[in-house]
Structure formats: structure tokens, C-alpha cells
Design a protein around this motif. Structure first.
Motif, short mmCIF file in Angstrom:
data_model
loop_
_atom_site.label_atom_id
_atom_site.label_comp_id
_atom_site.label_asym_id
_atom_site.label_seq_id
_atom_site.Cartn_x
_atom_site.Cartn_y
_atom_site.Cartn_z
N VAL A 1 25.83 -46.09 63.29
CA VAL A 1 26.17 -47.30 62.39
C VAL A 1 27.02 -46.72 61.31
O VAL A 1 26.71 -45.28 61.26
N PRO A 2 27.52 -47.21 60.46
CA PRO A 2 28.22 -46.65 59.36
C PRO A 2 27.21 -45.92 58.21
O PRO A 2 25.78 -46.23 58.25
N LEU A 3 27.59 -45.05 57.48
CA LEU A 3 26.70 -44.09 56.77
C LEU A 3 25.93 -45.02 55.92
O LEU A 3 24.54 -44.81 55.69
N THR A 4 26.54 -46.17 55.39
CA THR A 4 25.69 -47.03 54.38
C THR A 4 24.62 -47.78 54.95
O THR A 4 23.76 -48.37 54.20
N HIS A 5 24.59 -47.87 56.28
CA HIS A 5 23.81 -48.72 56.83
C HIS A 5 22.42 -47.94 57.57
O HIS A 5 21.68 -48.48 58.10
N ALA A 6 22.45 -46.49 57.56
CA ALA A 6 21.93 -45.72 58.29
C ALA A 6 20.45 -45.64 57.95
O ALA A 6 19.67 -45.77 58.75
N GLN A 7 20.26 -45.42 56.31
CA GLN A 7 18.61 -45.37 56.15
C GLN A 7 18.04 -46.53 56.42
O GLN A 7 16.83 -46.67 56.74
N GLY A 8 18.66 -47.87 56.18
CA GLY A 8 18.06 -49.12 56.53
C GLY A 8 17.47 -49.18 57.97
O GLY A 8 16.66 -49.65 58.04
N ILE A 9 18.53 -48.60 58.81
CA ILE A 9 18.10 -48.81 60.34
C ILE A 9 16.95 -47.80 60.67
O ILE A 9 16.06 -48.06 61.44
N ALA A 10 16.99 -46.69 60.03
CA ALA A 10 16.15 -45.57 60.31
C ALA A 10 14.77 -46.22 59.76
O ALA A 10 13.55 -46.33 60.53
N ASN A 11 14.77 -46.89 58.62
CA ASN A 11 13.26 -47.66 58.07
C ASN A 11 12.95 -48.53 58.97
O ASN A 11 11.64 -48.68 59.37
N LEU A 12 13.82 -49.43 59.67
CA LEU A 12 13.44 -50.48 60.46
C LEU A 12 12.95 -49.80 61.74
O LEU A 12 11.89 -50.48 62.40
N PHE A 13 13.70 -48.83 62.28
CA PHE A 13 12.84 -48.02 63.43
C PHE A 13 11.56 -47.75 63.22
O PHE A 13 10.74 -47.73 63.76
N ILE A 14 11.18 -47.00 62.06
CA ILE A 14 10.02 -46.53 61.79
C ILE A 14 8.96 -47.64 61.72
O ILE A 14 7.85 -47.45 62.40
N GLU A 15 9.42 -48.78 61.10
CA GLU A 15 8.65 -49.75 60.75
C GLU A 15 7.86 -50.35 62.20
O GLU A 15 7.04 -50.79 62.38
N ASN A 16 8.92 -50.04 63.14
CA ASN A 16 8.62 -50.65 64.61
C ASN A 16 7.95 -49.77 65.20
O ASN A 16 8.13 -49.57 66.99
N ASN A 17 7.66 -48.49 64.95
CA ASN A 17 6.70 -47.45 65.55
C ASN A 17 7.84 -46.56 66.52
O ASN A 17 7.57 -46.06 67.46
N ILE A 18 8.84 -46.53 66.21
CA ILE A 18 9.79 -45.62 66.82
C ILE A 18 9.71 -44.26 66.27
O ILE A 18 9.50 -44.09 65.28
N GLU A 19 9.53 -43.21 67.09
CA GLU A 19 9.13 -41.93 66.74
C GLU A 19 10.24 -40.66 66.81
O GLU A 19 9.90 -39.90 65.96
N GLY A 20 11.30 -40.93 67.49
CA GLY A 20 12.50 -40.22 67.41
C GLY A 20 13.62 -40.80 67.41
O GLY A 20 13.93 -42.03 67.92
N ILE A 21 14.61 -40.28 66.36
CA ILE A 21 15.83 -40.93 66.06
C ILE A 21 17.08 -40.18 66.61
O ILE A 21 16.98 -38.74 66.05
#
Lengths: 214, 214
Positions: free
Chosen positions: B151-171
């Protein structure tokens, strides 16, 4: 002889990436601790790496962002622009042509080649796909030292040979294979699967062993 | 506590890749020297790495390809399949969906998401692009532990947060930025430019200094 590990070089590229982000945000001064926290590398490693290359900062003040960017860029050889060629106009090739970070960071894809004659003359991003026969002319015209290849496994060694015949000295290889090249040629393999496997390694072993990742 | 470097793990993934190529060619036995020459890593490093993980081979016979593949796969956690999700249906995302090496190596992309509502319902490779709201359901249904983001740079942290909220452990992160994540989350940054910069480093410094790359 000075010994330097691949890992140190990759750390330098990491610092540079972070420093450029800080520069864009207008941050003019920073400490090794700031860099350490930003990139997730221990502060003593950051200081050691930078000191190794002669950058010591100013005690109590830290590093000047711009001058550190300039020093690291010089060390990495990216204080100048590099013309590169790409072979392979498939999906990965298309992603690379439109990957605007390359240009932003000084790497200019000057031509895209493919061995598939049905692709010749078609466009990929804003580039026209050229036949492999045009590699010698383009490499010589644009003084190209780096070739990127995003080709199937079975084509990879042939393209590497073609690069080397045309005086290309560094190869970024997206094909999932190992290239046989003379010692004077630098190859970097871009292996997405290896990155995933490194994640599963950590996931798998943290439950079995008390690994510390250093 | 056992300390192990990122570099060692990447070397293991490299051995595994090479061993699989040899297995496909029907080669059943090999020496550490064979591996060393194939992957371009000194033989004593190969032996040290394998011994560290309990693989010693048989004196005068060498390693059995299949059993070495099995051991390294177990160490890396790739003796089983992994379901992964991808966020970002742009050019890099398209390349990743069609990158058949992932599936071959046990990584199965089960869904592709994008925040751009105009893309929802369209296809990329053989996958239908889904909205971000469907991440929780898919992650839970397919027991997904790994998320890839292109994803573009500006979206990256938001997607990471979303991953983590959903119990994803590796990115696996293709965005050119540094993610802030808790210590329990493993991030690998796929940075094509860093690979090019590592090539220009070698090219630039070999003429100035007598570096030895270790």
C-alpha cells in the motif's frame, strides 16, 4: 583490508531511508537514539555503524540530518544518479517500472526488454518494450552498470550472461534461482518467499525456544 | 538464551531454496561444498549453520537432500502451509497474487483487500478484491497469522494497526516506511531500493578501498 558485512550495508540503506523521511518532515537534528527507535536497531549499533564510516555527530547536539544523508549517500554511491535496465515485462516487471521510489532514490530505468516477440513495441508504464538485441546499444548509450531481471527461472542465467557480456556489473535478480557469475559481478537476489520464511521461523521458534534475534 | 541473527535465518532460507532446486533435478546426496558453491556462501559457514541446527550429515557421504530439506523446513516452520492475506491491489499487489512461488513454497494468499471502493469486486489474478471490513472474518475463518501489505506509504501504519487488531503476528511490508508495532509482531520490510543501493555501495567502494564483503 577492511571487512564489512552485507548486513552493515543493508543497515546503512535503512538509516538513509529513515533520514530522508525525517528530512521531508523538516527535522534538522537528531540523535543516534532517534534513529535507533525509528528503524528498530539498537542505538549502540547505530553509533558503531556511523562511527565506522567517520560520522560522529556533535556531543550533546547529535547529527545534522542533511549532512548525515549526504555522508551516507556518498558511502552508498547514491549521491549520483544511476541508469538501470530491466529485462522482463511481466507482472513483476510492470510493478518495478511504476515503482516510483526507484526514481526518487536516484535509480532511473532507461529501458525495458523482453525475449517474448509478441510483447515488443507494447508499453509497460510509460516505457516501450524492446527486444533483447537492443541491450548493447542502450547499455552503451546510457552508461548502464546495473541490470534488473524479472524473468522466469529458466531464462535467468541466459539474461545474466547477456548482462555480463554487455559490461553490466551489478544484477538485481527477481528470478527464484542462483546465478553463476564471475567474482567481479555483484548479484542481489530479491526473494519475497525468504522474507515470509523468516517470519514463520520467528513465529515457529518463539514457542519452542527462547531465541533472541540479534 | 540462544542468540541467532537475522542473517543466519536468511541463509537457511537460501539453503532451502537451493536444496529444492537440487531435489527437482533428482540429486539425492550432496556435500557442504556443493551447497557452498551453489549459493555463494563459504563452506565453513554452511557447515556451522547446519551444525547449529543439529544437522551434521554423514562423514564421507554428505547430506541427504530430502532429509536436509525436511529439517530446514521444520526449523523455518514451512513444513506446514500458511494462509496469508494481502492488502493493496495495485501493481505490486498484482505481481504478488500471480507470484506462483508463494504457493509452491507453502504460502497461500486467501484474500486480497483494498481501501479503494472503486476496486472492490474487481479481480486481480484469480482473486476478487474485498473491502477492508472483511479482514476480521477472513483472518478468523482461515486462521491467518501473516499479512502482506503493498500500500502507499501514507496508508501503511493504518493497515499495520488493522492487522494487529485482527491477531496477525507477522507482516511483510512493501511500503517504503517504518511501521511502529509491538515487540511481539514480526515485520519484514521488502525494500527493492535497498538492494540496488547495496549494489552501488560495492561498485563505488571497490575502486576506493579494498573492502572484503563477508
Amino acid at each position: 583490508m577492511i571487512k564489512i558485512s552485507e548486513t552493515t550495508v543493508i543497515r546503512l540503506t535503512t538509516y538513509l531511508k529513515y533520514l530522508r523521511q525525517l528530512e521531508e518532515k523538516g527535522i534538522e537534528l537528531l540523535s543516534s537514539k532517534d534513529i535507533a527507535e525509528g528503524v528498530g536497531i539498537p542505538a549502540h549499533n547505530v553509533r558503531k555503524d556511523l562511527a565506522f564510516f567517520g560520522e560522529f555527530g556533535t556531543r550533546g547536539v547529535g547529527y545534522n540530518t542533511k549532512s548525515l544523508i549526504s555522508s551516507i549517500s556518498k558511502i552508498l554511491g547514491v549521491n549520483k544518479k544511476w541508469n538501470v535496465v530491466l529485462v522482463g515485462a511481466g507482472k513483476v516487471g510492470a510493478a518495478l517500472v511504476t515503482y516510483d521510489i526507484f526514481k526518487k532514490r536516484g535509480f532511473n530505468i532507461v529501458a525495458v526488454f523482453d525475449s517474448d516477440t509478441t510483447k515488443i513495441g507494447k508499453t509497460i508504464g510509460d516505457m516501450t518494450i524492446m527486444p533483447l538485441e537492443e541491450i548493447p546499444g542502450i547499455v552503451s548509450k546510457y552508461d548502464v552498470k546495473i541490470g534488473i531481471m524479472a524473468v522466469p527461472l529458466t531464462h535467468a542465467q541466459g539474461i545474466a550472461n547477456l548482462f555480463i557480456e554487455n559490461n553490466i556489473e551489478g544484477i538485481l535478480n527477481f528470478a527464484p534461482t542462483f546465478l553463476k557469475v564471475p567474482k567481479s559481478i555483484y548479484v542481489q537476489n530479491a526473494d519475497f518467499t525468504a522474507l515470509l520464511e523468516s517470519i514463520t521461523f520467528k513465529h515457529t521458534n518463539r514457542e519452542m525456544l527462547n531465541f533472541k534475534f540479534i
